[in-house]
Design a protein around this motif. Sequence first.
Motif, PDB file in Angstrom:
ATOM      1  N   SER A 219       0.192  -3.333  -2.511  1.00 25.47           N
ATOM      2  CA  SER A 219       1.277  -2.798  -1.688  1.00 25.47           C
ATOM      3  C   SER A 219       0.767  -2.225  -0.364  1.00 25.47           C
ATOM      4  O   SER A 219      -0.413  -1.968  -0.185  1.00 25.47           O
ATOM      5  CB  SER A 219       2.019  -1.713  -2.466  1.00 25.47           C
ATOM      6  N   PHE A 220       1.725  -2.036   0.556  1.00 25.32           N
ATOM      7  CA  PHE A 220       1.487  -1.413   1.862  1.00 25.32           C
ATOM      8  C   PHE A 220       0.524  -2.221   2.744  1.00 25.32           C
ATOM      9  O   PHE A 220      -0.246  -1.657   3.516  1.00 25.32           O
ATOM     10  CB  PHE A 220       0.975   0.024   1.700  1.00 25.32           C
ATOM     11  N   LEU A 221       0.572  -3.532   2.636  1.00 21.23           N
ATOM     12  CA  LEU A 221      -0.167  -4.387   3.559  1.00 21.23           C
ATOM     13  C   LEU A 221       0.245  -4.075   4.993  1.00 21.23           C
ATOM     14  O   LEU A 221       1.426  -3.986   5.299  1.00 21.23           O
ATOM     15  CB  LEU A 221       0.132  -5.852   3.247  1.00 21.23           C
ATOM     16  N   GLY A 222      -0.736  -3.895   5.898  1.00 22.23           N
ATOM     17  CA  GLY A 222      -0.432  -3.669   7.307  1.00 22.23           C
ATOM     18  C   GLY A 222       0.321  -2.384   7.582  1.00 22.23           C
ATOM     19  O   GLY A 222       1.044  -2.291   8.582  1.00 22.23           O
ATOM     20  N   GLU A 223       0.132  -1.384   6.755  1.00 21.43           N
ATOM     21  CA  GLU A 223       0.838  -0.110   6.939  1.00 21.43           C
ATOM     22  C   GLU A 223       0.419   0.548   8.257  1.00 21.43           C
ATOM     23  O   GLU A 223      -0.769   0.709   8.534  1.00 21.43           O
ATOM     24  CB  GLU A 223       0.535   0.814   5.767  1.00 21.43           C
ATOM     25  N   TYR A 224       1.372   0.888   9.094  1.00 21.29           N
ATOM     26  CA  TYR A 224       1.127   1.518  10.400  1.00 21.29           C
ATOM     27  C   TYR A 224       0.175   0.682  11.265  1.00 21.29           C
ATOM     28  O   TYR A 224      -0.536   1.227  12.114  1.00 21.29           O
ATOM     29  CB  TYR A 224       0.580   2.938  10.240  1.00 21.29           C
ATOM     30  N   GLN A 225       0.157  -0.599  11.068  1.00 17.79           N
ATOM     31  CA  GLN A 225      -0.732  -1.453  11.851  1.00 17.79           C
ATOM     32  C   GLN A 225      -0.358  -1.380  13.322  1.00 17.79           C
ATOM     33  O   GLN A 225       0.804  -1.523  13.696  1.00 17.79           O
ATOM     34  CB  GLN A 225      -0.663  -2.894  11.363  1.00 17.79           C
TER      35      GLN A 225
ATOM     36  N   GLN B  63     -15.965  -1.903  -3.477  1.00 18.21           N
ATOM     37  CA  GLN B  63     -14.941  -0.926  -3.821  1.00 18.21           C
ATOM     38  C   GLN B  63     -14.059  -0.607  -2.609  1.00 18.21           C
ATOM     39  O   GLN B  63     -13.848  -1.454  -1.757  1.00 18.21           O
ATOM     40  CB  GLN B  63     -15.616   0.304  -4.433  1.00 18.21           C
ATOM     41  N   ASP B  64     -13.526   0.592  -2.526  1.00 12.69           N
ATOM     42  CA  ASP B  64     -12.524   0.923  -1.515  1.00 12.69           C
ATOM     43  C   ASP B  64     -13.125   1.061  -0.113  1.00 12.69           C
ATOM     44  O   ASP B  64     -14.318   1.304   0.064  1.00 12.69           O
ATOM     45  CB  ASP B  64     -11.843   2.246  -1.875  1.00 12.69           C
ATOM     46  N   ALA B  65     -12.228   0.946   0.878  1.00 10.13           N
ATOM     47  CA  ALA B  65     -12.521   1.271   2.279  1.00 10.13           C
ATOM     48  C   ALA B  65     -13.613   0.408   2.885  1.00 10.13           C
ATOM     49  O   ALA B  65     -14.430   0.886   3.675  1.00 10.13           O
ATOM     50  CB  ALA B  65     -12.863   2.753   2.425  1.00 10.13           C
ATOM     51  N   VAL B  66     -13.628  -0.875   2.567  1.00  8.48           N
ATOM     52  CA  VAL B  66     -14.548  -1.802   3.239  1.00  8.48           C
ATOM     53  C   VAL B  66     -14.230  -1.819   4.740  1.00  8.48           C
ATOM     54  O   VAL B  66     -13.084  -1.965   5.137  1.00  8.48           O
ATOM     55  CB  VAL B  66     -14.410  -3.226   2.662  1.00  8.48           C
TER      56      VAL B  66
ATOM     57  N   PRO C 104      -9.048  -1.714   2.888  1.00 12.09           N
ATOM     58  CA  PRO C 104     -10.045  -2.380   3.724  1.00 12.09           C
ATOM     59  C   PRO C 104      -9.593  -2.396   5.185  1.00 12.09           C
ATOM     60  O   PRO C 104      -8.415  -2.560   5.477  1.00 12.09           O
ATOM     61  CB  PRO C 104     -10.094  -3.805   3.158  1.00 12.09           C
ATOM     62  N   GLY C 105     -10.537  -2.197   6.100  1.00 12.11           N
ATOM     63  CA  GLY C 105     -10.205  -2.212   7.515  1.00 12.11           C
ATOM     64  C   GLY C 105      -9.435  -1.002   7.993  1.00 12.11           C
ATOM     65  O   GLY C 105      -8.784  -1.066   9.038  1.00 12.11           O
ATOM     66  N   TYR C 106      -9.517   0.108   7.275  1.00 12.89           N
ATOM     67  CA  TYR C 106      -8.800   1.327   7.686  1.00 12.89           C
ATOM     68  C   TYR C 106      -9.207   1.709   9.117  1.00 12.89           C
ATOM     69  O   TYR C 106     -10.382   1.891   9.415  1.00 12.89           O
ATOM     70  CB  TYR C 106      -9.128   2.468   6.727  1.00 12.89           C
ATOM     71  N   ALA C 107      -8.231   1.786  10.012  1.00  6.16           N
ATOM     72  CA  ALA C 107      -8.453   2.164  11.405  1.00  6.16           C
ATOM     73  C   ALA C 107      -9.497   1.277  12.088  1.00  6.16           C
ATOM     74  O   ALA C 107     -10.147   1.698  13.042  1.00  6.16           O
ATOM     75  CB  ALA C 107      -8.856   3.637  11.523  1.00  6.16           C
ATOM     76  N   MET C 108      -9.615   0.065  11.643  1.00  7.40           N
ATOM     77  CA  MET C 108     -10.587  -0.890  12.192  1.00  7.40           C
ATOM     78  C   MET C 108     -10.275  -1.177  13.655  1.00  7.40           C
ATOM     79  O   MET C 108      -9.133  -1.421  14.021  1.00  7.40           O
ATOM     80  CB  MET C 108     -10.512  -2.157  11.343  1.00  7.40           C
ATOM     81  N   ARG C 109     -11.307  -1.164  14.513  1.00  4.05           N
ATOM     82  CA  ARG C 109     -11.112  -1.315  15.953  1.00  4.05           C
ATOM     83  C   ARG C 109     -11.665  -2.627  16.485  1.00  4.05           C
ATOM     84  O   ARG C 109     -11.399  -3.002  17.619  1.00  4.05           O
ATOM     85  CB  ARG C 109     -11.775  -0.148  16.678  1.00  4.05           C
ATOM     86  N   GLY C 110     -12.499  -3.310  15.712  1.00  6.43           N
ATOM     87  CA  GLY C 110     -13.094  -4.559  16.157  1.00  6.43           C
ATOM     88  C   GLY C 110     -13.891  -5.180  15.036  1.00  6.43           C
ATOM     89  O   GLY C 110     -14.070  -4.593  13.971  1.00  6.43           O
ATOM     90  N   GLY C 111     -14.363  -6.394  15.254  1.00  7.95           N
ATOM     91  CA  GLY C 111     -15.145  -7.070  14.234  1.00  7.95           C
ATOM     92  C   GLY C 111     -14.295  -7.903  13.309  1.00  7.95           C
ATOM     93  O   GLY C 111     -13.117  -8.165  13.565  1.00  7.95           O
TER      94      GLY C 111
ATOM     95  N   TYR D 158      -4.564  -2.012  -2.359  1.00  9.91           N
ATOM     96  CA  TYR D 158      -3.492  -1.510  -1.502  1.00  9.91           C
ATOM     97  C   TYR D 158      -3.982  -1.294  -0.065  1.00  9.91           C
ATOM     98  O   TYR D 158      -5.152  -1.124   0.212  1.00  9.91           O
ATOM     99  CB  TYR D 158      -2.977  -0.167  -2.021  1.00  9.91           C
ATOM    100  N   ARG D 159      -3.014  -1.287   0.850  1.00  8.09           N
ATOM    101  CA  ARG D 159      -3.202  -0.822   2.241  1.00  8.09           C
ATOM    102  C   ARG D 159      -4.252  -1.620   3.012  1.00  8.09           C
ATOM    103  O   ARG D 159      -5.086  -1.059   3.711  1.00  8.09           O
ATOM    104  CB  ARG D 159      -3.507   0.682   2.259  1.00  8.09           C
ATOM    105  N   VAL D 160      -4.178  -2.940   2.887  1.00  4.97           N
ATOM    106  CA  VAL D 160      -5.032  -3.790   3.715  1.00  4.97           C
ATOM    107  C   VAL D 160      -4.650  -3.611   5.185  1.00  4.97           C
ATOM    108  O   VAL D 160      -3.489  -3.729   5.554  1.00  4.97           O
ATOM    109  CB  VAL D 160      -4.875  -5.277   3.325  1.00  4.97           C
ATOM    110  N   GLY D 161      -5.626  -3.297   6.027  1.00  2.60           N
ATOM    111  CA  GLY D 161      -5.387  -3.197   7.466  1.00  2.60           C
ATOM    112  C   GLY D 161      -4.613  -1.975   7.916  1.00  2.60           C
ATOM    113  O   GLY D 161      -4.095  -1.967   9.038  1.00  2.60           O
ATOM    114  N   ILE D 162      -4.561  -0.926   7.096  1.00  4.23           N
ATOM    115  CA  ILE D 162      -3.826   0.273   7.501  1.00  4.23           C
ATOM    116  C   ILE D 162      -4.414   0.853   8.788  1.00  4.23           C
ATOM    117  O   ILE D 162      -5.624   0.992   8.934  1.00  4.23           O
ATOM    118  CB  ILE D 162      -3.829   1.322   6.357  1.00  4.23           C
ATOM    119  N   HIS D 163      -3.560   1.159   9.727  1.00  8.11           N
ATOM    120  CA  HIS D 163      -3.938   1.764  11.011  1.00  8.11           C
ATOM    121  C   HIS D 163      -4.901   0.900  11.835  1.00  8.11           C
ATOM    122  O   HIS D 163      -5.600   1.424  12.704  1.00  8.11           O
ATOM    123  CB  HIS D 163      -4.556   3.151  10.797  1.00  8.11           C
ATOM    124  N   MET D 164      -4.972  -0.399  11.570  1.00  9.87           N
ATOM    125  CA  MET D 164      -5.759  -1.266  12.459  1.00  9.87           C
ATOM    126  C   MET D 164      -5.244  -1.172  13.881  1.00  9.87           C
ATOM    127  O   MET D 164      -4.054  -0.986  14.102  1.00  9.87           O
ATOM    128  CB  MET D 164      -5.667  -2.721  11.989  1.00  9.87           C
TER     129      MET D 164
END
Length: 238
Positions: free
Chosen positions: A132-138, A69-72, A91-98, A108-114
Amino acid sequence: MIIDATNMDYRRLNDEIRKTDCCRIENCIGQRFIGSGMKNQKIYISGISGNALGAYLTGAEIIAQGNAQDAVGDTMNDGKITVHGNIGDAPGYAMRGGKILIKGDAGYRVGIHMKEYREKKPQIIIGGKCGSFLGEYQAGGIVVILGLTENDMPVVGNFPCTGMHGGKVFIRGNIDGVRFPHNVNVSKATKSDLEEIMPLICEFCDTFNYSLSDIMKEPFNIIVPDTNNPYKQMYVAN
């Protein structure tokens, strides 16, 4: 160790996971936060993983055979998450590594805030398409969208790379109908660009049994922030 998750809430499930270095979860029925913050475990999941699979992951490896589901990988710091199905939003919300590998589609929002820092450079690869919103604020890291799903949907949804100010997004195939914001540069990926993501693509192919030569028949596009026209946003008036 086999853990039967039937009628088990997420707290008890994670308590059981922490007792072992390697486990297989059977009959997963949407429990949240599986593997959250874990460092050394290897976790196999049969069933449907709930929200925030691998949130705050610090080095563990998670392999989910079904959908998630959401936020993997929410705020993931290190480790690896592999999903052999589809996933939900952010997925990857604010992800820092890995690293996150997804066989199917994403919401929606793959990689947001990565983001990335020094040697830490998070990576996400989506085998299918995304919303939608792929790479938002990446702010850093790499996202690769392969678009392998056979349907009439566009490879990405609306407003990709909105507010992007760091990192790179790679999209395979035709993106002529995709509208990007003015603060990014979109171009065909060069040989040196592809060399950067080739290990990730090879890992995807090995993991999900895809042909590398078939995938590389289609061109890749690269999207990066435009340093001459950077994203600016005022949240409060001075």
